[in-house]
Design a protein around this motif. Structure first.
Motif, PDB file in Angstrom:
ATOM      1  N   ASN A  30      -6.230   0.109  -0.494  1.00 14.01           N
ATOM      2  CA  ASN A  30      -4.882   0.700  -0.633  1.00 14.01           C
ATOM      3  C   ASN A  30      -4.198  -0.539  -0.675  1.00 14.01           C
ATOM      4  O   ASN A  30      -3.581  -1.090   0.370  1.00 14.01           O
ATOM      5  N   LEU A  47      -5.756   1.913  -5.492  1.00 12.33           N
ATOM      6  CA  LEU A  47      -6.052   2.998  -4.289  1.00 12.33           C
ATOM      7  C   LEU A  47      -7.181   3.703  -4.497  1.00 12.33           C
ATOM      8  O   LEU A  47      -7.646   4.063  -5.604  1.00 12.33           O
ATOM      9  N   GLY A  50       0.823  -1.022  -0.040  1.00 11.84           N
ATOM     10  CA  GLY A  50      -0.052   0.127  -0.094  1.00 11.84           C
ATOM     11  C   GLY A  50       0.698   1.313  -0.115  1.00 11.84           C
ATOM     12  O   GLY A  50       2.191   1.092   0.430  1.00 11.84           O
ATOM     13  N   ARG A  67      -2.634   0.882  -9.659  1.00  9.08           N
ATOM     14  CA  ARG A  67      -1.344   1.150  -9.001  1.00  9.08           C
ATOM     15  C   ARG A  67      -0.263   0.420  -9.831  1.00  9.08           C
ATOM     16  O   ARG A  67       1.042   0.559  -9.832  1.00  9.08           O
ATOM     17  N   ILE A 119      -9.907   6.368   2.994  1.00  8.84           N
ATOM     18  CA  ILE A 119      -9.085   5.496   1.972  1.00  8.84           C
ATOM     19  C   ILE A 119      -9.843   4.124   2.350  1.00  8.84           C
ATOM     20  O   ILE A 119      -9.723   3.370   3.262  1.00  8.84           O
TER      21      ILE A 119
END
Length: 227
Positions: A93, A98, A27, A120, A90
């Protein structure tokens, strides 16, 4: 015996640290927060540490939202007399995605939510991706069919809950009501559990006192429904 005890102690310590090491590797780490006021909104948005294609893209997009995109995210709150506050949560993650959920508050009441899902890795690294991109159905035909499936699944849920009076849905709802209240490609968030949660804003198909309406599905459910 002493060496064995030392080995066991080392092994236990390593196992305890392993989850933290894995989490740190997968993350993104929060570096700071973007705080300020713009377009009648006061805001607090995240900023992540590191310098890579995905991190730079994510931070750049969130900075752009903070500077001139909040009114687009929450147009219904643009002219609130006392202003509105935007905070964040959030919801996912890891090494693949994300997801940052923006939450707009007016007079201490949650008035709307908008999620940004960032890739990501892969060709979309650092970009805000759509539902079709998350599921690998980027073709125009695939996107249209996916939208149709999502509308159908949500309408089925709404119809059943209306019959059971589980929520304060508005009178006279139809499938067209659901279609008008939701853009499946963007009105969703990802969760750590793997769920894709579709979000319908307060007052769209139910009384505002019901707040945000959420409809969670596993990715497999959506893909299987297209077969």
């Amino acid at each position: 015996m002493m060496q064995r005890r030392r080995f066991l102690a080392f092994a236990i310590a390593a196992l305890c640290l392993l989850p933290m090491i894995v989490a740190a590797a997968q993350g993104l780490e929060l570096e700071s927060e973007l705080k300020g006021s713009c377009e009648g909104f006061s805001y607090v948005l995240p900023c992540f540490s590191g310098s890579s294609e995905d991190v730079d893209g994510i931070n750049g997009r969130l900075r752009a939202v903070a500077e001139n995109g909040l009114q687009e995210c929450f147009p219904e709150l643009a002219y609130v007399q006392d202003g509105a506050e935007v905070t964040y949560t959030i919801t996912r993650n890891d090494e693949r995605y994300l997801c940052v959920l923006l939450q707009a508050w007016s007079q201490e009441t949650l008035s709307g939510e908008r999620a940004f899902t960032f890739a990501r890795d892969g060709i979309y690294a650092g970009q805000n991706v759509s539902l079709a991109q998350v599921l690998g159905l980027e073709s125009e035909t695939g996107t249209e069919e996916l939208d149709h499936v999502v509308y159908g699944l949500i309408w089925e849920t709404v119809r059943k809950e209306s019959e059971n009076m589980d929520r304060g849905f508005l009178d006279g709802l139809t499938l067209d009501s659901v279609i008008a209240s939701l853009d499946p490609q963007w009105d969703f968030r990802l969760e750590e559990t793997g769920n894709i949660v579709f979000m319908i804003q307060p007052g769209e198909i139910a009384a505002e006192m019901e707040g945000m309406l959420e409809f969670p599905f596993m990715p497999e459910e959506l893909v299987d429904a297209m077969k």
